[in-house]
Design an enzyme around this catalytic site. Structure first.
Site, mmCIF file in Angstrom:
data_model
loop_
_atom_site.group_PDB
_atom_site.id
_atom_site.type_symbol
_atom_site.label_atom_id
_atom_site.label_comp_id
_atom_site.label_asym_id
_atom_site.label_seq_id
_atom_site.Cartn_x
_atom_site.Cartn_y
_atom_site.Cartn_z
ATOM 1 N N ASP A 122 80.746 15.531 -3.830
ATOM 2 C CA ASP A 122 79.639 15.963 -4.461
ATOM 3 C C ASP A 122 78.377 15.718 -3.178
ATOM 4 O O ASP A 122 78.141 14.582 -2.933
ATOM 5 C CB ASP A 122 79.206 15.568 -5.581
ATOM 6 C CG ASP A 122 77.767 16.014 -6.085
ATOM 7 O OD1 ASP A 122 77.012 16.887 -5.513
ATOM 8 O OD2 ASP A 122 77.332 15.426 -7.203
ATOM 9 N N HIS B 120 77.801 20.434 -16.115
ATOM 10 C CA HIS B 120 77.125 19.396 -15.397
ATOM 11 C C HIS B 120 76.583 18.321 -16.402
ATOM 12 O O HIS B 120 75.985 18.632 -17.443
ATOM 13 C CB HIS B 120 75.770 19.607 -14.651
ATOM 14 C CG HIS B 120 75.263 18.330 -13.698
ATOM 15 N ND1 HIS B 120 74.257 17.766 -14.199
ATOM 16 C CD2 HIS B 120 75.564 17.782 -12.682
ATOM 17 C CE1 HIS B 120 73.814 16.970 -13.202
ATOM 18 N NE2 HIS B 120 74.928 16.891 -12.456
ATOM 19 N N GLU C 216 81.052 20.115 -4.090
ATOM 20 C CA GLU C 216 79.826 20.344 -5.172
ATOM 21 C C GLU C 216 78.631 20.235 -4.230
ATOM 22 O O GLU C 216 78.343 19.380 -3.486
ATOM 23 C CB GLU C 216 79.813 19.328 -6.155
ATOM 24 C CG GLU C 216 78.712 19.219 -7.083
ATOM 25 C CD GLU C 216 78.814 18.432 -8.283
ATOM 26 O OE1 GLU C 216 80.104 18.304 -8.670
ATOM 27 O OE2 GLU C 216 77.958 17.727 -8.683
ATOM 28 N N GLU D 144 73.583 22.711 -11.025
ATOM 29 C CA GLU D 144 73.170 21.713 -11.834
ATOM 30 C C GLU D 144 71.411 21.707 -11.282
ATOM 31 O O GLU D 144 70.426 21.307 -12.352
ATOM 32 C CB GLU D 144 73.298 20.294 -11.428
ATOM 33 C CG GLU D 144 73.093 19.752 -9.996
ATOM 34 C CD GLU D 144 73.699 18.515 -9.902
ATOM 35 O OE1 GLU D 144 72.992 17.561 -9.953
ATOM 36 O OE2 GLU D 144 74.702 18.465 -9.437
HETATM 37 CA CA CA Z 1 76.115 16.768 -8.542
#
Ligand code: CA
Length: 386
Positions: A198, A300, A224, A250
Site C-alpha cells: 500500500d 477498505h 494499493e 478508499e
Molecule cells: Ca490503504
C-alpha cells in the site's frame, strides 16, 4: 419512530510508538463514533472515517450541520434522509468530510433498523452469501526507526504465525527503499502467504509502473493506491502496464465519484470505505456499479471495532463475482497494529486476532440484531476527547 438526538464521541489516546504511512506519521490513536437516538429508545451506532484533527471537524459536521437537518425524521427512511442531507450539502462539499460525517449517521440508521426489525444488518441487505470470512492481517506501518527492515521482518512473521493467510504492508519511501522492505517481508513470511503493498498514493504513474514490475517478481498480490486518487488516467496507465492487481478507492466518495473510477477500469480491486464514502445506503449503489462493470470489491476497513463489525455484515452480504461453485472469496481487512479502540471498545470484544488463530484465518458472522454489538460506555468515558 423519530430521530430525537444525534451525538458523536471522539476518542483518543497517545500511542506508545508513532506509526505512519507515506503521507505522515502520527502519535495519537483516534476513533469517531456516531450515535443516533430515537424517541422509542432504540439507539444506533456508526463510525466516521478520519483520525486526528479530522475527527474533531467531522464531529462538528455530525452534530451542528447534519444533526439539525434530520431531527424528527423516521430513522427507517435511510434513503430519504441520505438524499435530503446530500442535497443540502452538495454546494458545500461532494467529497471528504461532509460525506465522512454522513457515513457515520447513515450506518447508525442501519443499526437502528436491524434492532427495530430484530435482524442482523446482513439480513436487511439481502442475506449472507457465506458463513465465514477470510481475514487479511495488515501491519508493517512506517516508522522513523533505524532498523525498519528488521522490524518489518519480525512483525510480518508474527502476523503469519497468528494464522493469517494474507498480509499487507506499507510502502512509499521511494522505489529502492520499498523494494528492500518488500524483499525482507517476502523472505520473512515465505511464498505461501498472500502479500499486498500500500503506497497511499505516494507515486506518479511514471514512478509506479517500474516499481510495480519489480513487485510482480516478488509475487505481490496487489499494489494499493499507487497514484493520487484524482489521477484516473494514471491509475489506468498503471493497470494497463502491469499484470498485477491495482487496488484503490478508499479516498473516493459517493456513486458519482466511484462511477468514474469504475467505468474507467482504473482499478482491478475496488476498496470502498463505508465509513467515508457515504455509509451503507451509498455503499450499496457503489457495489451495484462495481458489479455492473465486473470489478471485484474488497472493502477498505480502518478504525474501531464499530467499523470492523459493520464490515462483517457488508462482506457477509457481498455477492460472489462473477459467481460459480468455487468463487474467489472477499477478504476482511484487519489492522493488527496496536489499537485499543479496535480491541476494547465493545462490551464483548470481537477478538478477531484470537479467532483468526483458532478458526483457520477466518471468522464467523456476528449474531444479534443490528450490527450485533454493545459499546462499553465506561471505556468511552475514559477515552473521550470531545
Ligand atoms: Ca490503504
Amino acid at each position: 419512530m423519530k430521530i430525537s438526538e444525534v451525538n458523536s464521541y471522539v476518542l483518543q489516546y497517545a500511542l506508545d510508538e508513532e506509526l505512519g504511512y507515506s503521507q505522515q506519521y502520527y502519535a495519537k490513536r483516534t476513533a469517531h463514533i456516531v450515535e443516533v437516538v430515537t424517541d422509542e429508545g432504540i439507539k444506533g451506532y456508526g463510525e466516521a472515517f478520519g483520525g486526528g484533527g479530522v475527527a474533531f471537524g467531522n464531529k462538528a459536521i455530525v452534530e451542528k450541520t447534519i444533526g439539525p437537518m434530520i431531527l424528527g425524521m423516521d430513522p427507517l427512511d435511510c434513503e430519504v434522509i441520505w438524499h435530503k442531507v446530500y442535497n443540502l450539502l452538495r454546494d458545500h462539499g461532494q467529497k471528504g468530510m461532509p460525506l465522512q460525517a454522513l457515513s457515520g449517521i447513515d450506518m447508525a440508521l442501519w443499526d437502528i433498523a436491524g434492532k427495530f426489525y430484530g435482524q442482523p444488518v446482513y439480513k436487511l441487505l439481502g442475506g449472507a452469501f457465506r458463513e465465514r470470512i477470510e481475514v487479511y492481517g495488515y501491519g508493517m506501518m512506517l516508522q522513523r526507526v533505524p532498523n525498519l527492515k528488521e522490524r518489518f521482518a519480525r512483525e510480518s512473521a508474527a502476523i503469519a504465525a497468528k494464522g493469517f493467510t494474507a498480509t499487507k504492508m506499507k510502502i512509499g519511501l521511494g522505489p529502492k527503499e520499498d523494494l528492500a522492505l518488500v524483499e525482507t517481508v517476502r523472505r520473512a513470511i515465505g511464498d505461501d502467504i498472500k502479500l499486498m503493498v500500500d503506497a497511499n498514493h505516494a507515486y506518479t504513474a511514471r514512478e509506479a509502473i517500474p516499481l510495480g514490475r519489480e513487485l510482480e517478481k516478488l509475487g505481490v498480490y496487489w499494489f494499493e493506491e499507487p497514484v493520487a486518487p484524482e489521477d484516473r488516467q494514471g491509475y489506468r496507465d498503471v493497470c494497463l502496464a502491469l499484470d498485477m492487481n491495482v487496488a484503490g478507492g478508499e479516498a473516493e466518495f459517493t456513486r458519482w465519484g466511484f462511477r468514474d473510477l469504475i467505468e474507467g477500469r482504473c482499478v482491478d480491486v475496488l476498496q470502498p470505505e463505508v465509513c467515508g464514502l457515504g455509509g451503507i445506503t451509498e455503499y450499496r449503489k457503489v457495489l451495484a456499479l462495481a458489479h455492473t462493470h465486473f470489478v471485484p470489491v474488497v472493502n477498505h476497513v480502518w478504525g474501531s471495532a464499530v467499523a470492523v463489525a459493520a464490515n462483517l455484515h457488508l462482506l457477509a452480504a457481498l455477492p460472489d463475482l462473477p459467481g460459480g461453485a468455487h468463487p474467489v472469496q472477499p477478504l476482511l481487512e484487519y489492522d493488527t497494529t496496536p489499537n485499543r479502540f479496535r480491541e476494547e471498545l465493545l462490551a464483548e470484544p470481537l477478538d478477531v486476532l484470537g479467532r483468526v488463530g483458532r478458526e483457520g484465518g477466518t471468522i464467523g458472522l456476528p449474531n444479534g440484531p443490528g450490527f450485533g454489538f454493545e459499546i462499553d460506555w465506561d471505556f468511552v468515558r475514559h477515552f473521550r476527547a470531545a
